[in-house]
Design a protein around this motif. Structure first.
Motif, PDB file in Angstrom:
ATOM      1  N   PRO A 105      47.404  53.437  34.789  1.00  0.00           N
ATOM      2  CA  PRO A 105      46.362  53.645  33.768  1.00  0.00           C
ATOM      3  C   PRO A 105      45.635  52.358  33.394  1.00  0.00           C
ATOM      4  O   PRO A 105      44.436  52.377  33.106  1.00  0.00           O
ATOM      5  N   TYR A 106      46.348  51.235  33.394  1.00  0.00           N
ATOM      6  CA  TYR A 106      45.729  49.955  33.047  1.00  0.00           C
ATOM      7  C   TYR A 106      44.786  49.489  34.164  1.00  0.00           C
ATOM      8  O   TYR A 106      43.705  48.952  33.888  1.00  0.00           O
ATOM      9  N   THR A 108      43.155  51.428  36.215  1.00  0.00           N
ATOM     10  CA  THR A 108      41.971  52.287  36.101  1.00  0.00           C
ATOM     11  C   THR A 108      41.075  51.817  34.958  1.00  0.00           C
ATOM     12  O   THR A 108      39.848  51.704  35.125  1.00  0.00           O
ATOM     13  N   LYS A 109      41.672  51.529  33.823  1.00  0.00           N
ATOM     14  CA  LYS A 109      40.921  51.092  32.643  1.00  0.00           C
ATOM     15  C   LYS A 109      40.151  49.800  32.927  1.00  0.00           C
ATOM     16  O   LYS A 109      38.941  49.706  32.658  1.00  0.00           O
ATOM     17  N   ASN A 112      37.257  50.031  35.476  1.00  0.00           N
ATOM     18  CA  ASN A 112      36.036  50.577  34.871  1.00  0.00           C
ATOM     19  C   ASN A 112      35.354  49.562  33.949  1.00  0.00           C
ATOM     20  O   ASN A 112      34.129  49.466  33.908  1.00  0.00           O
ATOM     21  N   GLU A 113      36.165  48.785  33.213  1.00  0.00           N
ATOM     22  CA  GLU A 113      35.622  47.805  32.275  1.00  0.00           C
ATOM     23  C   GLU A 113      34.885  46.659  32.972  1.00  0.00           C
ATOM     24  O   GLU A 113      33.909  46.125  32.440  1.00  0.00           O
ATOM     25  N   ASP A 191      46.702  45.896  30.658  1.00  0.00           N
ATOM     26  CA  ASP A 191      45.312  45.456  30.674  1.00  0.00           C
ATOM     27  C   ASP A 191      45.166  43.981  30.297  1.00  0.00           C
ATOM     28  O   ASP A 191      44.322  43.263  30.863  1.00  0.00           O
TER      29      ASP A 191
END
Length: 205
Positions: A105-106, A108-109, A112-113, A191
């Motif tokens: 999940p990190y 992916t986050k 995108n950022e 992240d």
């Protein structure tokens, strides 16, 4: 009549040793899915490992990344060299790996950022004997970037000895804008850890 108890004692000792071995193996699994034997290292290195387990190389000491090209999980062709001019985040992972699932999940986050900042993420999927489970993994975590399919680790073994090479699953390696190996983590990242590796390279001219 007297009976010897030595065999029973030996049996108990063998059982205790076996349980200790299982406990030790279980503890190592919590740290990483796999470590060692992935790619060779060297005592003659120019990198510094920080307290958070992230290793970095000064700009003047970086080695070029090896050729990393092949088929992706979705059947397309990808050559990492074509991304030169961008900061490239390489994540070595397997669908069977619990720490890989924890960090997905990190990844992916942050992918995108940082896309608008000229950062490209590329996965290297390894030790999945078939693409199906890896494709399901990407679907589950809505992974927005491609992954090279490397079931037996050929691409991983191309990293030069003495460089920041992948030595565990998961591993994350970041290439600078000139395609050189600049940073590495041999553990699952959140992240904050990812930004700690990426942001200084984005800022480089």
């Amino acid at each position: 009549m007297t009976f010897s108890r030595a065999p029973r004692r030996r049996s108990h000792r063998r059982r205790a040793l076996a349980l200790a071995a299982v406990a030790t193996a279980g503890a190592s699994v919590l740290t990483a899915c796999s470590s060692g034997g992935v790619s060779g290292g060297s005592g003659d290195t120019n990198f510094v490992t920080q307290s958070g387990g992230i290793s970095t190389v000064a700009e003047g000491d970086r080695q070029p990344a090896p050729e990393l090209a092949g088929e992706t999980l979705d059947g397309k062709q990808l050559d990492v060299a074509s991304l030169k001019g961008k900061v490239v985040v390489l994540n070595v992972w397997g669908s069977w790996c619990a720490p890989c699932r924890a960090e997905a999940p990190y990844l992916t986050k942050v992918a995108n950022e940082t896309k608008a900042q000229g950062v490209e993420f590329v996965g290297i999927n390894t030790r999945d004997s078939a693409k199906g489970p890896a494709q399901e993994f990407e679907k589950d975590f809505q992974v927005p970037y491609p992954s090279l399919y490397d079931p037996i680790g050929k691409l991983i073994l191309r990293f030069p000895k003495g460089s920041l090479n992948p030595q565990a699953i998961p591993s994350t390696i970041v290439l600078d804008k000139d395609g050189r190996i600049a940073a590495r983590a041999l553990r699952a990242l959140d992240d904050k850890g990812l930004h700690k590796m990426i942001d200084p390279l984005v800022a480089e001219k």
